[in-house]
Scaffold this motif. Sequence first.
Motif, short mmCIF file in Angstrom:
data_model
loop_
_atom_site.label_atom_id
_atom_site.label_comp_id
_atom_site.label_asym_id
_atom_site.label_seq_id
_atom_site.Cartn_x
_atom_site.Cartn_y
_atom_site.Cartn_z
N GLY B 173 95.25 107.23 -26.08
CA GLY B 173 96.64 106.90 -25.80
C GLY B 173 96.88 106.59 -24.34
N ILE B 174 98.02 107.09 -23.84
CA ILE B 174 98.48 106.64 -22.53
C ILE B 174 97.55 107.05 -21.40
N ALA B 175 96.81 108.16 -21.57
CA ALA B 175 95.95 108.62 -20.48
C ALA B 175 94.89 107.58 -20.15
N SER B 176 94.23 107.04 -21.18
CA SER B 176 93.20 106.05 -20.91
C SER B 176 93.82 104.75 -20.42
N THR B 177 95.03 104.45 -20.90
CA THR B 177 95.71 103.24 -20.42
C THR B 177 95.94 103.34 -18.91
N LEU B 178 96.31 104.53 -18.45
CA LEU B 178 96.55 104.71 -17.02
C LEU B 178 95.26 104.56 -16.22
N VAL B 179 94.16 105.10 -16.75
CA VAL B 179 92.88 104.95 -16.03
C VAL B 179 92.50 103.47 -15.97
N ALA B 180 92.74 102.75 -17.07
CA ALA B 180 92.46 101.31 -17.07
C ALA B 180 93.33 100.61 -16.04
N ALA B 181 94.59 101.01 -15.93
CA ALA B 181 95.48 100.42 -14.93
C ALA B 181 94.97 100.70 -13.53
N SER B 182 94.40 101.90 -13.35
CA SER B 182 93.86 102.27 -12.05
C SER B 182 92.73 101.31 -11.65
N ILE B 183 91.83 101.04 -12.59
CA ILE B 183 90.71 100.14 -12.29
C ILE B 183 91.23 98.72 -12.06
N THR B 184 92.22 98.31 -12.87
CA THR B 184 92.78 96.98 -12.70
C THR B 184 93.42 96.81 -11.32
N SER B 185 94.12 97.87 -10.87
CA SER B 185 94.82 97.73 -9.59
C SER B 185 93.83 97.67 -8.41
N LEU B 186 92.59 98.14 -8.64
CA LEU B 186 91.58 98.09 -7.57
C LEU B 186 91.35 96.68 -7.06
N CYS B 187 91.28 95.71 -8.01
CA CYS B 187 90.82 94.39 -7.58
C CYS B 187 91.86 93.70 -6.72
N PHE B 188 93.13 94.12 -6.81
CA PHE B 188 94.15 93.51 -5.97
C PHE B 188 93.99 93.91 -4.50
N LEU B 189 93.33 95.06 -4.27
CA LEU B 189 93.18 95.52 -2.89
C LEU B 189 92.26 94.60 -2.10
N GLY B 190 91.36 93.89 -2.81
CA GLY B 190 90.41 93.03 -2.12
C GLY B 190 91.07 91.88 -1.38
N PHE B 191 92.30 91.55 -1.79
CA PHE B 191 92.94 90.39 -1.19
C PHE B 191 93.78 90.75 0.03
N SER B 192 93.74 92.02 0.44
CA SER B 192 94.63 92.40 1.54
C SER B 192 94.27 91.61 2.80
N GLY B 193 95.28 91.18 3.49
CA GLY B 193 95.07 90.44 4.73
C GLY B 193 94.79 88.97 4.55
N MET B 194 94.53 88.56 3.29
CA MET B 194 94.11 87.18 3.07
C MET B 194 95.21 86.17 3.39
N LEU B 195 96.43 86.46 2.88
CA LEU B 195 97.50 85.49 3.05
C LEU B 195 97.91 85.37 4.51
N GLU B 196 97.90 86.52 5.21
CA GLU B 196 98.26 86.50 6.63
C GLU B 196 97.35 85.52 7.37
N LYS B 197 96.05 85.56 7.02
CA LYS B 197 95.10 84.72 7.73
C LYS B 197 95.28 83.25 7.32
N ILE B 198 95.45 83.02 6.01
CA ILE B 198 95.58 81.63 5.55
C ILE B 198 96.81 80.98 6.17
N PHE B 199 97.93 81.72 6.18
CA PHE B 199 99.18 81.12 6.65
C PHE B 199 99.44 81.39 8.12
#
Lengths: 324, 201, 226
Positions: B173-199
């Motif tokens: 149920g919801i517990a595993s969904t949250l862990v999956a969300a945790s892993i999904t949110s990881l990949c967004f961290l890789g883009f930090s700083g990218m837009l500042e540099k591009i623009f």
Amino acid sequence: MADMHKDLIVSAAPHVVSPADTASIMRDVVIALIPALAVSTYVFGFGAIFLTAVCVIACVFFEWAARKILKRENTIGDWSAIVTGVILAFNLPVNIPKWMAVVGCFIAIVVVKQLFGGLGQNFANPAIVGRITLFIGFATPMTNWVITDRMSQAIINYSGPDAVAGATPLAINAAGGQLPSNLEMFLGTINGSMGEVSTVALLIGGIYLVIRKVISPAIPVSFLATVAVLSLVMGFDPIFQLCAGGVMLGAIFMATDYVTSPITTPGRIIFGIGCGVFTMLIRSYASYPEGVSFAILLMNILTPHIDRITRSKLNGVAKGGAKA
Amino acid sequence: MNLSLTAAFYIVLSAIITNNYVLSKFLGICPFLGVSKKLDNAMGMSVAVIIVMVVATAVTWPIQHYLLDPRGIGYMQTIVFILVIAALVQLIEIFLKKYIPGLHKALGIYLPLITTNCAVLGVCVLNIDNEFSFVQSLLNSFGSGVGFMLAMFLFAGVRSKIETNDYPESFKGIASTLVAASITSLCFLGFSGMLEKIFGM
Amino acid sequence: MKKSKLSILTNGIIRENPVLVLVLGTCPTLAISTQAINGIGMGLSVLVVLTCSNIIISALKRIIPDTVRIPCYIVVIATFVTIVQLFLKAYVPALDKALGVYIPLIVVNCIILGRAEAFASKNSVIDSALDGIGMGIGYTLTATVMACIRELLGSGTIFGATVTAGTITPFTIMVMAPGGFFVFGCLIALVNKLTKGRVRAKRQNKCMGCPGAAFCSKVEEGGCEE
């Protein structure tokens, strides 16, 4: 799934027929990783073997303990925990505090794999997630690169002769410093994560896996080709970009994970191109010098969508043709 | 209100990627967890959110700047905004029902849920807090809505893959969904700083 | 069936803990639980709003017409949120800054609307007040515990006081977004474990946790997803 042929076993990817098959595949992967471990040991000393041993033991222990606690069948015989351990160790700096490496193993095996039901049911590659969480969570120790006297003179000079910590070629490149020669990059006498340094050793392992039909070349070739083409377009040296950082390790050993990559060849090519594009985007623009692991994780997450699109065109063909 | 094209792109893209409402600001988690099981539903919800976010911003921004602030009653923001959003959602529903019945049929069930989607009120309030101009606010709201859609799209895929998994008893149920969300949110961290540099920000 | 006053009060703390059992109010809990002090601040703000709005809504339950009850509830809740917001701005500006947009967002916190609909609109003023206090304490405890875990692991401190920082390298990802989702998931799994799955079975209703459950017509049909 209702129209599945009855003679096909319905199971989660990677459609492993028996544990023995998984074990033989995983053994091949371990064999393919040995050349890289040999070069790493030459470059970094015996610390490389020690770190690998720690990660393998930790991963196997967590695999055993998780299955035991969950009262499930013991799966350490399928060698998958060993592979995860070796690959995770390859993604870490050689002098990382060992307890941090163990934390990474816990995340990879317990959180990413066993919490989701075990091998074949995880949606992200365990070693990748282990690496990323350590990389973000322990930013300083994870970017503390040792210098040894076996390394390229350019690396040693960049940090000064007495330095204990140095910069990776990617970081030197970003800072505009003197880079190691392409031959040194190819051979791997550079610093970086323990197992990613030697392009030639990883390539030998990759060719072995392709010959043994353990991996299909679709993902590595499209991944590496995308990196090369984008390097040319963006005005970088493609040889340097291919040899630097984790591209080889990622393309050959992590992006090709059956469970978390697409099933069809067109899907795999899309997957590889995506990995290459995001790697180069992060390398060139983001705050992190290296983007391979983030790129692969993002493509892992997109894999269900890629499968959905590519499978509808090749209905039935791809499913049974998946690796066994 | 001089807004260069680059600055406009920067606002939209950073709302989508680096400041993703769901995966980095934790706004709109309820629908993210609740309506992401099926891709069609996730996309329907997201389209409705984008529409409501942009329209709500177009209405709340002038209210704050031309009605509340000049009278010194800026603190009425919360009450006024939520009422405006609730009324807007009703109006949009009536409008769609009458003029675009096809779309109403597709989005109908998601619209009432949006009143209490904290991402909508959140984006209206944050536009004011960040002192965005009217155009900037609209761009930010649009980007935030698309960011919500992106998160929903990614997570719907993940969930379709892990739905039939053999989870440990406690994590069903919801517990595993949250862990999956945790892993999904990881990949967004890789883009930090990218837009500042591009623009070049 | 008359419930004792005490059981109404404790109901929200354990048996129907709004965050861990009912899975309501997820967004602010995840967002602010990076520091223990924020957990308490947010928790107390929710407690005040919840109790006050429960009292008013219960008192007005015969006056509010059924068809416009949700907008009425929202006005009541928004009023108290504004009062709390002004109070925090005036007396604890640092906390107000730390909680930021999540204070006005208490308005759309599904715990409050959910309790208004599920409890205050059907029960006496005293019972509704007790329900609000109990749910508020339950929320505060959960948010604080979660924030303590994340602060300890991610910064090595608790309530700002050094615990392990300096001796053990903090695992900073725990105070970032992935750590929030992960700790929350683990806490819910722990509740599932401790209650031997009874809570999970209760949560099977698909609309549980949905922000619109209070007034969505699909609730009776078993949810908007197949």
